[in-house]
Motif scaffolding. Structure first.
Motif, mmCIF file in Angstrom:
data_model
loop_
_atom_site.group_PDB
_atom_site.id
_atom_site.type_symbol
_atom_site.label_atom_id
_atom_site.label_comp_id
_atom_site.label_asym_id
_atom_site.label_seq_id
_atom_site.Cartn_x
_atom_site.Cartn_y
_atom_site.Cartn_z
ATOM 1 N N ASP A 244 0.831 -1.200 0.000
ATOM 2 C CA ASP A 244 0.000 0.000 0.000
ATOM 3 C C ASP A 244 0.865 1.249 0.000
ATOM 4 O OD1 ASP A 244 -2.357 1.486 0.072
ATOM 5 O OD2 ASP A 244 -2.394 1.518 2.256
ATOM 6 N N SER A 245 1.922 1.238 0.797
ATOM 7 C CA SER A 245 2.758 2.427 0.940
ATOM 8 C C SER A 245 3.614 2.700 -0.293
ATOM 9 C CB SER A 245 3.670 2.259 2.169
ATOM 10 O OG SER A 245 4.603 3.308 2.254
ATOM 11 N N GLY B 34 -0.934 1.186 -8.705
ATOM 12 C CA GLY B 34 0.493 0.952 -8.869
ATOM 13 C C GLY B 34 0.802 -0.439 -9.388
ATOM 14 N N VAL B 35 2.087 -0.678 -9.645
ATOM 15 C CA VAL B 35 2.548 -1.953 -10.209
ATOM 16 C C VAL B 35 3.671 -2.500 -9.338
ATOM 17 C CG1 VAL B 35 3.589 -3.083 -12.221
ATOM 18 C CG2 VAL B 35 1.963 -1.203 -12.542
ATOM 19 N N TYR C 42 4.120 -16.423 -3.329
ATOM 20 C CA TYR C 42 3.348 -16.654 -2.118
ATOM 21 C C TYR C 42 1.872 -16.392 -2.421
ATOM 22 C CZ TYR C 42 1.905 -15.513 2.746
ATOM 23 O OH TYR C 42 1.280 -15.425 3.976
ATOM 24 N N PRO C 43 0.985 -17.371 -2.195
ATOM 25 C CA PRO C 43 -0.412 -17.216 -2.611
ATOM 26 C C PRO C 43 -1.147 -16.017 -2.029
ATOM 27 C CG PRO C 43 0.056 -19.519 -2.169
ATOM 28 C CD PRO C 43 1.272 -18.746 -1.725
ATOM 29 N N ALA C 44 -0.716 -15.494 -0.886
ATOM 30 C CA ALA C 44 -1.397 -14.334 -0.307
ATOM 31 C C ALA C 44 -1.173 -13.060 -1.105
ATOM 32 C CB ALA C 44 -0.928 -14.120 1.135
ATOM 33 N N ALA D 145 -2.798 -7.744 -3.319
ATOM 34 C CA ALA D 145 -2.679 -6.784 -4.420
ATOM 35 C C ALA D 145 -4.047 -6.416 -4.976
ATOM 36 C CB ALA D 145 -1.791 -7.361 -5.518
ATOM 37 N N ALA D 146 -4.931 -7.404 -5.135
ATOM 38 C CA ALA D 146 -6.259 -7.132 -5.686
ATOM 39 C C ALA D 146 -7.049 -6.199 -4.781
ATOM 40 C CB ALA D 146 -7.013 -8.448 -5.889
ATOM 41 N N ARG D 147 -6.967 -6.419 -3.486
ATOM 42 C CA ARG D 147 -7.708 -5.571 -2.548
ATOM 43 C C ARG D 147 -7.202 -4.136 -2.577
ATOM 44 N NH1 ARG D 147 -6.512 -4.199 2.404
ATOM 45 N NH2 ARG D 147 -4.912 -5.809 2.629
ATOM 46 N N LEU D 148 -5.892 -3.977 -2.791
ATOM 47 C CA LEU D 148 -5.298 -2.642 -2.792
ATOM 48 C C LEU D 148 -5.324 -1.985 -4.179
ATOM 49 C CD1 LEU D 148 -2.195 -3.403 -0.527
ATOM 50 C CD2 LEU D 148 -4.251 -2.131 0.131
#
Length: 391
Positions: free
Chosen positions: A105-106, A112-113, A121-123, A128-131
């Motif tokens: 996020d920061s 952003g990319v 890592y599956p998380a 990324a999708a949520r942010l």
């Protein structure tokens, strides 16, 4: 609590959807070295409870960590960075995942990319999708990240950061070589890309190359968690920022919107374990147990093309022929109450899922249970791939 009951409880905590009595080889956790861990943790907990003023300990949030917490973090990461970083650069967090969430996020922010390995890592994908962050895959091979692929992604997609697991990559166990790390750093500097380096698997091997953060600290955000070397449930990870001001800038805005701050008791006990030297004893015991488990796997899976490395918590078994034999093997093992992992959850972008199995060596409680589980994997593998093996 007897072994069978303890095993069921471990499995339930790892994945509550698994059938009761299953042997879970799908996870990527360190083995429970019960005797040494319980002894050392009880001592640390007792010291905190008797020596700390509890009203002060529990009376407020532990934003960024106390100076003692951050000093412990500095000591812990020095195992990999070579020397203890300034405590002002250290942030104490509630585990690796919360640290990644805050840094994504920061550093990148909505729209952003961020570059990531093509298997990651599956998380990462749901974070990324949520942010609202786009992730771009970088190719990897048996020697880790491919520098030319990283360069291509930098030129084409202009990422703000590169999230990477360069040491004992999950799931392949590849470790990016030192020469490649240097080439990747040159590219990152040229393209103004920062590293978000997840070094969580690096404590158990004794010969891992130095982290990106040791080679390029000015552009690196280094994360070293305790979950893969001490115990999965400790949920403490230390972040080393490029400098103290950057640490505050990245983490302080998140105090009202995220969960990255550690529970005070957990942070204090972890600090005690590290500063007393008892954390080193636990790591040494986990490392020794993993050596025994690797030896066991080598004997039972003899003749099967297994990829792994010293200190790795898992095996990576690529299929010798195309198709989906790995899915059939996983189905057969599940029929015998042994759960294994496949590569589907790790894929980034539009590449096909790898035709491979991930076999965790640490999740089951005992070596006997691991032996039984690996025998089931071996039998299923031979059953499915017998024609190609005899050709």
């Amino acid at each position: 609590m007897n072994d069978a009951r303890r095993t069921r409880e471990v499995i339930r905590q790892t994945d509550p959807t698994l059938p009761d009595g299953s042997l879970n080889l799908s996870g990527n956790l360190p083995p429970i070295v019960a005797n040494i861990f319980e002894q050392r943790y009880r001592v640390a907990l007792s010291k905190v409870m008797t020596e700390e003023q509890l009203s002060a300990l529990f009376g407020s949030h532990r934003f960024m960590g106390t100076e003692r917490d951050r000093r412990a973090g500095s000591v812990f990461v020095s195992r990999r960075l070579g020397s203890p970083p300034d405590v002002n650069r250290v942030v104490v967090t509630n585990g690796t995942q919360s640290a990644i969430d805050r840094l994504f996020d920061s550093i990148a922010g909505r729209g952003g990319v961020i570059a990531v390995e093509e298997l990651t890592y599956p998380a990462i994908k749901p974070i990324a999708a949520r942010l609202g962050i786009r992730v771009c895959p970088v190719r990897i091979d048996d020697d880790g990240v491919v520098p030319d692929s990283f360069s291509d992604v930098c030129k084409r997609d202009r990422p703000r950061a590169f999230y990477t697991l360069p040491t004992l990559h999950n799931p392949t166990t590849a470790t990016t070589t030192l020469d490649r790390r240097k080439a990747i750093i040159d590219t990152a500097r040229l393209n103004n890309v920062q590293f978000i380096e997840d070094d969580i698997y690096s404590i158990l091997p004794l010969d891992a190359p130095p982290p990106f953060a040791a080679l390029a600290p000015e552009i690196s955000w280094y994360i070293l968690g305790t979950a893969k070397s001490l115990s999965p449930g400790m949920k403490v990870a230390y972040v080393v920022a490029p400098d103290g001001a950057a640490a505050g800038h990245a983490f302080w805005p998140g105090v009202k919107s995220t969960y990255w701050m550690p529970a005070p008791l957990n942070a204090a006990v972890t600090a005690n374990l590290i500063l007393s030297g008892h954390a080193n004893e636990i790591v040494d015991s986990v490392r020794l147990e993993m050596e025994h488990r690797h030896e066991l796997a080598q004997v039972i899976l003899d003749g099967i093309p297994v990829t792994t490395r010293a200190g790795a918590l898992n095996l990576w078994i690529r299929m010798p022929r195309a198709g989906t034999p790995h899915l059939e093997i996983a189905r057969l093992t599940q029929n015998r109450n042994v759960i294994v992992g496949t590569g589907d959850a790790f894929v980034v972008g539009d590449r096909l899922p790898p035709e491979a199995l991930r076999i965790g060596l640490g999740t089951v409680l005992t070596r006997d249970q691991l032996s039984r589980g690996l025998q089931v994997v071996r039998d299923a593998y031979r059953s499915v791939l017998k024609p190609s093996l005899s050709a």
